[in-house]
Design a protein around this motif. Structure first.
Motif, PDB file in Angstrom:
ATOM      1  N   GLY A   1       0.910  -1.247   0.032  1.00 62.00           N
ATOM      2  CA  GLY A   1       0.004   0.029  -0.135  1.00 62.00           C
ATOM      3  C   GLY A   1       0.608   1.355  -0.080  1.00 62.00           C
ATOM      4  N   ARG A   2       2.268   0.921   0.104  1.00 62.19           N
ATOM      5  CA  ARG A   2       3.042   2.326   0.018  1.00 62.19           C
ATOM      6  C   ARG A   2       3.739   2.342  -1.367  1.00 62.19           C
ATOM      7  N   ARG A   3       4.370   3.668  -1.943  1.00 61.10           N
ATOM      8  CA  ARG A   3       4.991   3.846  -3.059  1.00 61.10           C
ATOM      9  C   ARG A   3       6.450   3.968  -2.417  1.00 61.10           C
ATOM     10  N   ARG A   4       7.377   3.625  -3.431  1.00 60.02           N
ATOM     11  CA  ARG A   4       8.736   3.607  -3.033  1.00 60.02           C
ATOM     12  C   ARG A   4       9.146   5.540  -3.226  1.00 60.02           C
TER      13      ARG A   4
END
Length: 194
Positions: free
Chosen positions: A29-32
């Motif tokens: 659910g997170r982006r780099r």
């Protein structure tokens, strides 16, 4: 009160951080996050007359050599239950025995050390050290019941770091071999010289 100045990240640090970020898998659910270069702020110009004078260099004392740490002696280990049962039944014989009855403490200590080294050199696995149970004190119990100086001292000697190079472990002998007045002592194999 002046605000804290922000530290400027060098290009080498930024490149290293970018490599670290690329090697990490983002949480679900997170982006780099992308590492963005920070503009390098030029340090403010200070006139030469206001520059602080460099303090004279002091010669620092040479670094102290690390004191060698003595290796920790190996821990003591009791006899395995199976070995103890076999000794008590007479299936396995005690390789050697020493009787310290009637000896003064200093003489008993010397003889025990010599005996253990000889047993190790001879390839003994288990030896019997007979200390005796000692006599009960005749004066009464003013300071408690005092029994057997050697009975109390021999376990201390066997636990000492010097003895651990020879002794694997010890424990009270079975009644067949003297019970509380004797100890089974496991002997460490002699180090092979190559």
């Amino acid at each position: 009160m002046t605000g804290r100045r922000r530290r400027v990240v060098s290009e080498a640090e930024l490149a290293l951080w970018t490599k670290v970020v690329e090697s990490v898998k983002p949480m679900p659910g997170r982006r780099r996050a992308k590492a963005e270069p920070q503009p390098a702020a030029a340090p403010p110009e200070v006139p030469a007359s206001e520059k602080p004078q460099a303090a004279p260099k002091r010669s620092s004392p040479p670094p102290k050599a690390a004191t060698p740490v003595a290796p920790k002696p190996p821990p003591l280990a009791p006899l395995e239950p199976r070995m103890r049962r076999r000794l008590a039944r007479g299936v396995v014989a005690v390789d050697a025995r020493i009787d310290l009855h009637g000896l003064r403490q200093d003489e008993a200590h010397r003889r025990l050390a010599s005996f253990l080294l000889g047993a190790q050199a001879g390839g003994a696995r288990v030896v019997l050290v007979i200390t005796g149970k000692g006599r009960p004190s005749a004066e009464g119990t003013l300071f408690g019941e005092e029994r057997g100086v050697l009975r109390r001292s021999v376990p201390l000697w066997l636990s000492s770091p010097a003895a651990r190079q020879v002794v694997i472990g010890y424990e009270e002998a079975d009644p067949v071999h003297g019970g509380g007045g004797a100890l089974y002592v496991r002997i460490r194999k002699a180090a092979s010289k190559r």
